[in-house]
Design a protein around this motif. Sequence first.
Motif, PDB file in Angstrom:
ATOM      1  N   SER A  83     145.967 103.574  68.975  1.00 26.09           N
ATOM      2  CA  SER A  83     145.740 103.129  70.373  1.00 26.09           C
ATOM      3  C   SER A  83     147.110 103.142  70.809  1.00 26.09           C
ATOM      4  CB  SER A  83     145.062 101.790  70.394  1.00 26.09           C
ATOM      5  OG  SER A  83     143.930 101.692  69.784  1.00 26.09           O
ATOM      6  N   GLU A  84     148.197 102.973  69.902  1.00 29.01           N
ATOM      7  CA  GLU A  84     149.415 103.120  70.385  1.00 29.01           C
ATOM      8  C   GLU A  84     149.955 104.291  71.031  1.00 29.01           C
ATOM      9  OE1 GLU A  84     151.958 101.603  67.460  1.00 29.01           O
ATOM     10  OE2 GLU A  84     150.997  99.704  67.032  1.00 29.01           O
ATOM     11  N   ILE A  85     149.614 105.195  70.316  1.00 28.05           N
ATOM     12  CA  ILE A  85     149.587 106.725  71.136  1.00 28.05           C
ATOM     13  C   ILE A  85     148.931 106.799  72.226  1.00 28.05           C
ATOM     14  CG2 ILE A  85     149.530 109.183  70.409  1.00 28.05           C
ATOM     15  CD1 ILE A  85     149.722 108.633  67.556  1.00 28.05           C
ATOM     16  N   GLY A  86     147.812 106.336  72.408  1.00 30.65           N
ATOM     17  CA  GLY A  86     147.097 106.198  73.427  1.00 30.65           C
ATOM     18  C   GLY A  86     147.532 105.634  74.568  1.00 30.65           C
ATOM     19  N   GLU A  87     148.257 104.799  74.379  1.00 32.26           N
ATOM     20  CA  GLU A  87     149.157 104.039  75.556  1.00 32.26           C
ATOM     21  C   GLU A  87     150.026 104.894  76.060  1.00 32.26           C
ATOM     22  OE1 GLU A  87     150.689 100.247  73.669  1.00 32.26           O
ATOM     23  OE2 GLU A  87     148.897  99.351  73.618  1.00 32.26           O
ATOM     24  N   ARG A  88     150.777 106.063  75.525  1.00 28.80           N
ATOM     25  CA  ARG A  88     151.584 106.903  75.755  1.00 28.80           C
ATOM     26  C   ARG A  88     151.284 108.065  76.090  1.00 28.80           C
ATOM     27  NH1 ARG A  88     154.358 103.531  71.750  1.00 28.80           N
ATOM     28  NH2 ARG A  88     153.691 104.875  70.058  1.00 28.80           N
ATOM     29  N   THR A  89     150.133 108.198  76.811  1.00 29.67           N
ATOM     30  CA  THR A  89     149.299 109.548  76.928  1.00 29.67           C
ATOM     31  C   THR A  89     150.057 110.180  78.571  1.00 29.67           C
ATOM     32  OG1 THR A  89     147.673 108.477  78.667  1.00 29.67           O
ATOM     33  CG2 THR A  89     147.132 108.938  76.064  1.00 29.67           C
ATOM     34  N   LEU A  90     150.879 109.567  79.076  1.00 29.78           N
ATOM     35  CA  LEU A  90     151.481 109.849  80.244  1.00 29.78           C
ATOM     36  C   LEU A  90     152.672 110.746  79.588  1.00 29.78           C
ATOM     37  CD1 LEU A  90     152.344 110.114  83.152  1.00 29.78           C
ATOM     38  CD2 LEU A  90     153.664 108.147  83.001  1.00 29.78           C
ATOM     39  N   TYR A  91     153.202 110.426  78.676  1.00 28.13           N
ATOM     40  CA  TYR A  91     154.228 111.393  78.095  1.00 28.13           C
ATOM     41  C   TYR A  91     153.821 112.583  77.455  1.00 28.13           C
ATOM     42  CZ  TYR A  91     156.920 107.140  78.792  1.00 28.13           C
ATOM     43  OH  TYR A  91     157.741 106.158  79.300  1.00 28.13           O
ATOM     44  N   VAL A  92     152.452 112.478  76.809  1.00 31.20           N
ATOM     45  CA  VAL A  92     152.057 113.570  76.122  1.00 31.20           C
ATOM     46  C   VAL A  92     151.666 114.669  77.426  1.00 31.20           C
ATOM     47  CG1 VAL A  92     149.844 114.503  74.866  1.00 31.20           C
ATOM     48  CG2 VAL A  92     151.282 112.494  74.317  1.00 31.20           C
ATOM     49  N   TYR A  93     150.892 113.931  78.524  1.00 33.48           N
ATOM     50  CA  TYR A  93     150.529 114.993  79.653  1.00 33.48           C
ATOM     51  C   TYR A  93     151.528 115.465  80.124  1.00 33.48           C
ATOM     52  CZ  TYR A  93     148.821 116.041  84.227  1.00 33.48           C
ATOM     53  OH  TYR A  93     148.429 116.611  85.303  1.00 33.48           O
ATOM     54  N   LEU A  94     152.889 114.964  80.287  1.00 41.78           N
ATOM     55  CA  LEU A  94     153.957 115.343  80.982  1.00 41.78           C
ATOM     56  C   LEU A  94     154.755 116.308  80.280  1.00 41.78           C
ATOM     57  CD1 LEU A  94     155.450 112.188  82.962  1.00 41.78           C
ATOM     58  CD2 LEU A  94     154.146 114.066  84.052  1.00 41.78           C
ATOM     59  N   PHE A  95     154.979 116.205  79.146  1.00 40.79           N
ATOM     60  CA  PHE A  95     155.574 117.132  78.266  1.00 40.79           C
ATOM     61  C   PHE A  95     155.098 118.270  77.566  1.00 40.79           C
ATOM     62  CE2 PHE A  95     158.273 112.919  78.897  1.00 40.79           C
ATOM     63  CZ  PHE A  95     159.312 113.822  79.796  1.00 40.79           C
ATOM     64  N   HIS A  96     153.810 118.117  77.258  1.00 45.35           N
ATOM     65  CA  HIS A  96     153.209 119.282  76.548  1.00 45.35           C
ATOM     66  C   HIS A  96     153.268 120.633  77.222  1.00 45.35           C
ATOM     67  CE1 HIS A  96     149.788 119.052  79.376  1.00 45.35           C
ATOM     68  NE2 HIS A  96     149.479 120.382  78.877  1.00 45.35           N
ATOM     69  N   GLY A  97     153.452 120.737  78.280  1.00 39.49           N
ATOM     70  CA  GLY A  97     153.463 121.964  79.071  1.00 39.49           C
ATOM     71  C   GLY A  97     154.764 122.819  78.405  1.00 39.49           C
ATOM     72  N   PHE A  98     155.877 122.135  78.413  1.00 43.24           N
ATOM     73  CA  PHE A  98     157.165 122.855  77.943  1.00 43.24           C
ATOM     74  C   PHE A  98     157.134 123.174  76.450  1.00 43.24           C
ATOM     75  CE2 PHE A  98     158.623 119.124  80.751  1.00 43.24           C
ATOM     76  CZ  PHE A  98     159.210 120.124  82.018  1.00 43.24           C
ATOM     77  N   ILE A  99     156.223 122.461  75.555  1.00 47.24           N
ATOM     78  CA  ILE A  99     156.174 122.860  74.046  1.00 47.24           C
ATOM     79  C   ILE A  99     155.132 124.229  74.152  1.00 47.24           C
ATOM     80  CG2 ILE A  99     154.938 122.465  72.076  1.00 47.24           C
ATOM     81  CD1 ILE A  99     156.030 119.339  72.168  1.00 47.24           C
ATOM     82  N   ILE A 100     154.076 124.154  74.807  1.00 45.20           N
ATOM     83  CA  ILE A 100     153.170 125.208  74.806  1.00 45.20           C
ATOM     84  C   ILE A 100     153.976 126.552  75.616  1.00 45.20           C
ATOM     85  CG2 ILE A 100     151.010 126.134  76.083  1.00 45.20           C
ATOM     86  CD1 ILE A 100     150.677 123.777  73.981  1.00 45.20           C
ATOM     87  N   LYS A 101     154.811 126.633  76.804  1.00 44.61           N
ATOM     88  CA  LYS A 101     155.392 127.414  77.314  1.00 44.61           C
ATOM     89  C   LYS A 101     156.522 128.116  76.294  1.00 44.61           C
ATOM     90  CE  LYS A 101     153.233 128.416  81.005  1.00 44.61           C
ATOM     91  NZ  LYS A 101     152.699 129.398  81.077  1.00 44.61           N
ATOM     92  N   SER A 102     156.993 127.210  75.449  1.00 45.76           N
ATOM     93  CA  SER A 102     158.378 127.541  74.720  1.00 45.76           C
ATOM     94  C   SER A 102     157.445 128.301  73.566  1.00 45.76           C
ATOM     95  CB  SER A 102     158.838 126.365  74.004  1.00 45.76           C
ATOM     96  OG  SER A 102     159.452 125.529  74.984  1.00 45.76           O
ATOM     97  N   LEU A 103     156.348 128.072  72.894  1.00 45.00           N
ATOM     98  CA  LEU A 103     155.555 128.715  72.126  1.00 45.00           C
ATOM     99  C   LEU A 103     155.094 129.995  72.505  1.00 45.00           C
ATOM    100  CD1 LEU A 103     153.543 126.015  70.338  1.00 45.00           C
ATOM    101  CD2 LEU A 103     155.504 127.277  69.248  1.00 45.00           C
ATOM    102  N   GLU A 104     154.695 129.979  73.843  1.00 47.03           N
ATOM    103  CA  GLU A 104     154.533 131.502  74.583  1.00 47.03           C
ATOM    104  C   GLU A 104     155.557 132.373  74.536  1.00 47.03           C
ATOM    105  OE1 GLU A 104     151.569 132.516  78.278  1.00 47.03           O
ATOM    106  OE2 GLU A 104     152.825 130.708  78.321  1.00 47.03           O
TER     107      GLU A 104
END
Length: 150
Positions: A83-104
């Motif tokens: 649940s602690e991670i669930g409280e920080r979903t905004l950070y996951v939402y905002l920054f996951h694109g950087f990781i995905i595009k870097s992998l791509e």
Amino acid sequence: MKKAIRSKYSRPVGLVIILGTLLSLGFSFPHNVVPWLLGDTSYANMGQEEWVDGLYRGFQYMLTLIVVYGFLTVIPSNPLKVSEIGERTLYVYLFHGFIIKSLEITVLDKNLFNISGQYHLLIILSFVICLILGSYVTKKYTRPLVELKI
């Protein structure tokens, strides 16, 4: 709605729905299904122009509601470590694109094509990305960027 989600048999039914969905999609995920799943493409652009195709979309929405019900039944009522991670979903939402595009960018196209068919690996990678971006350390160092003081 809350009674339907928290009834006596809802959790086992929800688990069957979720596991059935994962197994069926894991073994028989259709190709070129992304436009259907996103629902943002017209039928004509997908090569479908019959009236029956609207029924397929309606059936898809009905299945989506069933899977959402299954998901809601397995969400715990009590706070957990996750649940602690669930409280920080905004950070996951905002920054996951950087990781995905870097992998791509860094992974070769032929390797990317091979990886894209490994759904179990993609699920594990998604989970790891969520753990990293949902961590306290990520929030600590990116909070000034995300939560601006106005």
